[in-house]
Write an enzyme that holds these catalytic residues in place. Structure first.
Site, mmCIF file in Angstrom:
data_model
loop_
_atom_site.group_PDB
_atom_site.id
_atom_site.type_symbol
_atom_site.label_atom_id
_atom_site.label_comp_id
_atom_site.label_asym_id
_atom_site.label_seq_id
_atom_site.Cartn_x
_atom_site.Cartn_y
_atom_site.Cartn_z
ATOM 1 N N LYS A 55 111.674 -13.220 26.408
ATOM 2 C CA LYS A 55 113.020 -13.669 26.802
ATOM 3 C C LYS A 55 112.916 -14.981 27.588
ATOM 4 O O LYS A 55 113.682 -15.915 27.374
ATOM 5 C CB LYS A 55 113.706 -12.579 27.648
ATOM 6 C CG LYS A 55 114.094 -11.365 26.812
ATOM 7 C CD LYS A 55 114.488 -10.152 27.636
ATOM 8 C CE LYS A 55 114.649 -8.950 26.702
ATOM 9 N NZ LYS A 55 114.904 -7.685 27.393
ATOM 10 N N GLN A 99 115.248 -5.176 33.267
ATOM 11 C CA GLN A 99 114.474 -4.669 32.136
ATOM 12 C C GLN A 99 114.279 -3.158 32.272
ATOM 13 O O GLN A 99 113.789 -2.678 33.287
ATOM 14 C CB GLN A 99 113.108 -5.390 32.087
ATOM 15 C CG GLN A 99 112.258 -5.018 30.900
ATOM 16 C CD GLN A 99 112.859 -5.461 29.560
ATOM 17 O OE1 GLN A 99 113.366 -6.571 29.439
ATOM 18 N NE2 GLN A 99 112.823 -4.586 28.573
ATOM 19 N N ASP A 122 123.097 -8.020 29.273
ATOM 20 C CA ASP A 122 122.639 -7.013 28.313
ATOM 21 C C ASP A 122 123.805 -6.200 27.735
ATOM 22 O O ASP A 122 123.635 -5.481 26.754
ATOM 23 C CB ASP A 122 121.655 -6.049 29.002
ATOM 24 C CG ASP A 122 120.210 -6.347 28.619
ATOM 25 O OD1 ASP A 122 120.005 -6.945 27.548
ATOM 26 O OD2 ASP A 122 119.309 -5.969 29.381
#
Ligand code: NAD
Length: 285
Positions: A55, A99, A122
């Site tokens: 990412k 994460q 997200d």
């Protein structure tokens, strides 16, 4: 001669998307807007480290600023919450990514709920899932968003199509259902308690498989001319396998995505797209 279907060239789709995003980021930069992504890594899982590193690499490639915050096992829930709150206040930070999974002693749900929904790149916050359900697609979970990018690139009109989603997880199946409904597909959802799965899949013009069951979908289960998107990532004897028997279904379908080299490639690029959409929206309002 048997007419074969096509394995979708997702790499090319992603490269095109990157060009578009780079242009949009440059437009923002011209207006003195430099969106930053904050990545929080609080686990000792190797795969997560690789995901975070991928990412960050894409952000660097496309000109997005990023900061990584890494914690060891001694971290407390309060320390993460304090960081999230600080990042929520920081107007240079447009996106906050936690994460998953987190260390077991941390309360995943509480931490995710504390992210400002407007910075939830997200798309996991319940508010963004709710917004998606009523048609606001500003921030959408990255993997289903990537699937729509693939379908759009193939010029597939979803209106009135029979779309079947196998899997009902919060990060793939559920958001996928709404994205398809928002595009006027007729949507059926199957899951681990569905009986006679093939009765549904054989009727699917669009079949999206996100179960984590290797080669669950075989040639006899798909409709002639269908479009099949394989989300599954299963590691078997050191090799990656999807949820679909790609070579088997290829004889029957129009398009199928492969694993590796398929849907997974679009997930990271969708993250940057979410960030760009957040930055454009904030600076438009
Ligand atoms: P999950 O475990 O949260 O959900 C799996 C879903 O599949 C559940 O809803 C379950 O009901 C359903 N299911 C399980 N067995 C089934 C069966 N035999 N028949 C029908 N339905 C069944 O998983 P997830 O997070 O949605 O991920 C699914 C797969 O996609 C995994 O392999 C995961 O690694 C992969 N994944 C890939 C990406 C990507 O970027 N490509 C992103 C997220 C997840």
């Amino acid at each position: 001669m048997i007419k074969m279907g096509e394995i979708v060239n997702v790499k090319e789709i992603v490269e095109n998307k990157k060009v578009e995003l780079k242009r949009r980021i440059e437009e923002l930069n011209k207006r003195n807007i430099f969106p930053k992504l904050a990545l929080i890594l609080a686990n000792d899982d190797n795969a997560s480290r690789i995901y975070v590193s991928n990412k960050r690499k894409l952000c660097d490639e496309l000109g997005i600023l990023e900061d990584e915050y890494t914690f060891d096992k001694s971290v407390t829930k309060q320390e993460i919450l304090d960081l999230v709150n600080k990042l929520n206040q920081d107007e240079n930070v447009y996106g906050i990514l936690v994460q998953l999974p987190l260390f077991e002693h941390l309360d995943e749900e509480e931490i995710l709920l504390n992210i400002n929904p407007n910075k939830d790149v997200d798309g996991f916050h319940p508010l963004n899932l709710g917004k998606l359900a009523i048609g606001d697609e500003t921030i959408v979970s990255c993997t289903p968003k990537g699937i729509i990018t693939i379908l759009d690139s193939l010029n597939i009109d979803l209106k009135s199509k029979n779309a079947v989603v196998i899997g009902r997880s919060r990060i793939v199946g559920k958001p996928m259902i709404h994205l398809l409904l928002n595009r006027n597909a007729t949507v059926t959802v199957c899951h681990s308690k569905t009986k006679n799965l093939e009765d549904y899949t054989r009727n699917a013009d669009i079949l999206i498989v996100a179960t984590g069951v290797p080669h669950l979908v075989t040639k006899d289960m798909v409709k002639e001319g269908a479009v099949v998107l394989d989300v599954g990532i299963n590691r078997i004897d050191g090799k990656l396998k999807g949820d679909v028997d790609t070579q088997g279904v290829l004889e029957k379908v129009k398009y199928v995505t492969s694993v590796p080299g398929g849907v997974g490639l679009t997930t990271v690029v969708s993250l940057v797209e979410n960030l760009v959409e957040i930055a454009e929206k904030i600076n438009r309002d």
